[in-house]
Scaffold this motif. Structure first.
Motif: not given
Lengths: 675, 675
Positions: B340-352
């Motif tokens: 889901t949302v990562g530092p740059k707003g992209k969906s690139d970060t595991p929610i864990f």
């Protein structure tokens, strides 16, 4: 099939002839289990309702239709049909309209959600998608060419719609969605397409079985340029319910609750729709591809198209608060009729006499009242913000704050009620399990509660920075302060909110000033404080709403109004009791203040216990909408072979396409229910 | 039917031909969602298991049978058949025996419950009734004439039994039950009879469909004299499953969970059984009616006949702890693959990666470890008490303390995991909903948790009065004490238990001394303290067990053992964090100590997060027993039209009498599952 298979009646007849004489209950063992016959609405009920009393009464009357008899061991297809038949029956009464969103009485549509949520979470969910998400979006993002006859068909549930926003890969980051609507100037059409597995529309309510239309959210691409997310009105089924070519609809199947809701996965394989299908109230696309929009940044257009999510949070809150009322009404009624160990070891004491039961249920009742009045003010600020942009941030804050509070409360209330009803609470016919399932749908629908709380905290900080939000820190209550005093309690709630906001602002500034990114601090270091700040805001709002209600009504002389102040105290004290340690640590209470709080809660529970039936009767749940056998004469229910059902399930049409009325047969609940 | 209807395959084939090329996922968007292939058991897994490693592995292997493929949109009849087929398949492996209750390795039967609880709460519930409640009662209350061939048939599940204790009117007061077993000297028979509606046997697992026998608890009446509650072995169905005349069996129908369990209401209309049907290990009835018993007071005989409820609490605890492990394994695996949302707003970060997710899940993992080690010691004291009466009160305390802790924990863990998995957690195929349902069954089965806690507090007070229970109040931790120090934490837990016990004893003595009845004070004034005392006892026991495990293993050099100490700290701190305010009020912590606790919890969550997969892999849940798509490659799952199912549901026998094996068809999960 009319009248049901003979088997059902024969079984009952045989039972009467052969068995019942040996199975009569010994007299006098139990107090009357049935609630009083449905009473006229009390002033307390009207106060909780707040608006549209007559329309609510009419809607409840319409639920006397036998379609509202609950059934349990049903295949999905029949559960969905039941929810559909129920909702359609209500819609045909003409009690509310999608146009209410823009009219003088938008409260009517929220009231409809409240009444619906008493009886059936699935039906209420289909309702909110039809009227708020789908209907409301067509109304507000669409223009005359979309409205035409469609709005009336939406009202009557003749045309069913869905809201295709969420994609599999973008649940909480919908702005990143992949679905495309590509303009083809050659044919003057839009080509709606699903480019990947992760882009399939996911969770689309009404989609799997019933919907004719979908508002499909997609990136609008014109000549290679991405204009951001827009809504496109796409027919997905013909009137005969055959699926439109190029549209792929997959049933999401069985869920932990609300199985009357037909959720779908939708895929679009280059589906062509006319250019006029674009919902064009803020962005216009001309023949040839000229594009104009009143919203400059493509990314900002997403917020506009998702606007119905805001009123959607009120709708979810309204439905779910009614779920809590149902759960509590069932549990309290049962606790008054269920006898267990008394002073001499005999089963002669209603479990409601136990402090354990009172301490479990009365704070939940008080919280239900608090959230009820908080929700009423949320509706008001939302309605006022429609014509006053200055109120818009406060409307957002209220909607995003109240929905989490209510849905978590529903989860807690239903869970506690289930446990306090013991095994009986586990039977589907007693409904608490389905209410737990309903609560979970609410907790992550129209925005995951935790994500909404992040939004609340962020918006609050922004308002504080802009000087548009007053911080009130009144400091510690005086030593020896009376912790039941509402002024004192309001002070604690205000100070708590203020301190947390200040602390969060300070930490963000300090840490980002030291070189850490906002994302890092917000998401990876200060999550607890972010959540606690939002909770403090939302709960302070509810308490203020409740206190206003107390002050305006307690001296009205109307019956029941004397209950408001102790309920309000118990609401405030219960919230504080749930995080006493944190309050001491933050310097909001001394240990002495804290010590008085559980004691005050116990005293209030004891004081309110004798009035518990009055409190839950004010929830306005007539017997025919409650139905749980344990809330009625559960001994009679257990005289016959009920198979865990309330109405004779086997008379439901197995064809899955319609509803076959049942006769009263031998089901003893039917007379109690007044169907 | 073999191979499934062609429709299933054709749909998949068409999908492959027509659609998939357009629906491939963009590469690299997600990290590998699949868990590592099933790993050999780690030392940490073996430590959690504690015993019978090989038997557990064999039982898990036996669950590779396709009968263990989960199905969801099923009518009750088929759900029950599935649970039956699964349990029978396992029983036929001969891995454990009802005789284990009296043998050298009683842990085997608890281990069987643990493994069963990983996969299927319904099957585990049927198992515990067959082996513990029914089988264990026949074994211990019966004598050679009952054992005969029956014990072997119980082991193989050839003869199915149920335990008919609870009556509709006497859920928590079974000693007051009404069912009668009247001795008829003329025929030398017992006449089993249900005298009223409230006396019907209620909730009887295995009764509605599968059971041949019931141990029926009834007042033994001989010549008009009531000898108290005894168990009578009554055949309720013939081998062909036809119902024995005079027995009336009613299906309780649909429940909020565990619908594979066939609960029944049983009525007996003067059913005659030979005198030898009396389970006569402690009371004997001779031809003519002469009655002798090794237990003098009739009321005390009830405690003896209900003895299997004690080991039953271990069984429920074992099953339910595995439910928590399943829920956490599913949620943690998903959190690692869901972007889901990562530092740059992209969906690139595991929610864990979010602190929110870590703070929600890691304390639940730590608590699962703590309860696991606490349960292991409960089993030990129970086993030792079989031959040492002096240990009996401690066995009762442990069993009645651990079952509530585990089942509430399961409820909380499953609820939080569901919420933290968002919409995906709501789908039945991802199992969290069914685990919530399972938790509710556990919370009120084999004794309502709150009633058991009352019993714990009462027994503790009695032991204290008799000088058989040492109170240890070490006072406040030193100022500036390290709140992560296990000695310090143990001190707080011991002082908490001691203070509450003393306080409760004092209040009881003072108030009853002032003329109030015990019932009044206990049930209507001091309920909160009663409950808090029992919790303090049970949690202190678990912490002590955990600390012993830390000390015995952390320096063993085996991989993973370095995790034990931080886990133990997090367990203890999480328990304290949940009632910080109370601890300050009671003088068990200062505000300064309290302040350190949430901070320490956050630090521990952050420290343990990178090892989270290791922690949940140690739960020993192979892929074929997990099955939830979100714990595997959920994108592949969503490429095809899965209808919310994991295995092709439509190949299940609609006749409801057997299980028809399915082919792999086009269901992508089947290869992942290794069936």
């Amino acid at each position: 099939m009319e009248g049901g298979p003979a088997g059902g009646r024969a079984l009952g007849a045989e039972r009467r002839a052969a068995g019942l004489s040996a199975h009569v209950a010994p007299g006098g063992l139990r107090p009357a289990a049935s609630p009083a016959p449905d009473l006229p609405a009390s002033p307390l009920q009207r106060l909780l309702e707040g608006d549209n009393h007559e329309m609510r009464d009419q809607m409840k009357e319409a639920m006397r239709d036998p379609a509202f008899g609950f059934r349990f061991d049903l295949p999905l297809r029949e559960e969905r049909d039941l929810a559909y038949v129920r909702l359609r029956h209500l819609c045909q009464q003409g009690l509310w309209s999608v146009k209410d969103f823009l009219g003088d009485n938008p409260y009517r549509i929220f009231a409809a959600h409240e009444v619906a949520g008493i009886a059936d979470g699935s039906m209420a969910t289909k309702m909110t998608v039809q009227f708020n998400l789908f209907g409301g979006t067509v109304l507000k993002l669409g223009t005359a060419r979309h409205h035409g006859a469609l709005l009336d068909s939406i009202d009557r549930f003749d045309q069913v719609g869905c809201f295709a926003l969420t994609e599999l890969g973008y649940g909480n980051n919908a702005v990143e969605m992949e679905t495309q609507a590509v303009y083809d100037p050659a044919s003057d059409e839009l080509v709606v397409h699903t480019p990947s597995t992760l882009a399939q529309k996911y969770w689309i309510t009404n989609g799997a079985v019933h919907a004719h239309f979908a508002v499909v959210f997609a990136r609008l691409l014109v000549g290679g340029k991405d204009h951001g997310v827009h809504g496109v009105l796409v027919r997905i089924r013909n009137d005969d319910l055959s699926i439109v070519p190029g549209v792929r609809i997959e049933d999401m199947g069985h869920k932990m609750g609300c199985n009357g809701v037909d959720n779908a996965k939708l895929w679009f394989d280059h589906v062509r729709v006319p250019r006029s299908a674009l919902l064009d109230s803020f962005s216009q696309l001309e023949n040839g591809g000229a594009f104009t929009s009143s919203i400059k940044r493509p990314r900002d257009r997403f917020l506009k198209v998702a606007d119905q999510l805001l009123s959607g949070r009120i709708c979810i809150g309204a439905m779910c608060l009614s779920g809590a009322k149902s759960a509590l009404a069932i549990a309290v009624r049962y606790a008054h009729s269920r006898l267990t160990v008394g002073p001499k070891g005999k089963s002669d004491t209603p479990i409601f006499d136990y402090q354990l039961q009172q301490r479990a249920l009365l704070p939940l009742i008080a919280t239900t009242y608090g959230l009820n009045f908080g929700l009423a003010d949320t509706k008001r600020v939302w309605a006022a913000a429609r014509s006053d942009p200055a109120l818009q941030p406060f409307s957002v804050l209220s909607c995003c704050g109240i929905k989490p509070l209510i849905t978590w409360h529903l989860q807690e209330a239903a869970t506690v009620c289930r446990e306090r009803c013991g095994g009986q609470g586990y039977l589907s016919c007693n409904r608490l399990g389905s209410i737990i399932g309903f609560s979970h749908a609410g907790m992550t629908a129209e925005g995951d509660n935790r994500v909404l709380f992040q939004k609340v905290a962020k918006e609050l900080l922004d308002l504080v920075r802009r000087g548009q939000f007053a911080l009130v820190d009144v400091g510690l209550p005086k030593p020896g302060a009376n912790m039941r005093c509402l002024d004192t309690l309001l002070g604690v709630f205000r100070s708590r909110e203020s301190k947390r906001l200040m602390e969060l602002g300070t930490r963000m500034a300090t840490k980002t000033g030291a070189g850490e990114t906002i994302f890092e601090v917000w998401m990876k270091q200060e999550s607890d404080l972010v959540q606690a700040t939002a909770a403090a805001f939302a709960e302070r709002q509810c308490l203020e709403s409740f206190v206003k209600v107390v002050q305006a009504n307690e001296n009205s002389g109307k019956p029941g109004m004397d209950l408001l102040r102790p309920l309000c105290e118990l609401y405030a004290l219960t919230r504080l009791e749930s995080e006493l340690g944190q309050l001491i640590i933050e310097g909001l209470l001394t240990t002495e203040h804290a010590k008085a709080i559980p004691e005050a809660c116990r005293a209030l529970c004891q004081a309110l216990a004798p009035r518990s039936m009055e409190l839950i009767n004010a929830f306005g749940i007539p017997t025919h909408m409650c139905q749980a056998p344990i809330a009625m004469d559960w001994e009679s229910y257990n005289v016959v072979d009920n198979q865990g059902e309330i109405v004779p399930n086997h008379t439901y049409s197995a064809a899955g396409t319609g509803f076959i009325d049942h006769k009263r047969a031998d089901f003893p609940m039917l007379n109690q229910l007044g169907f």
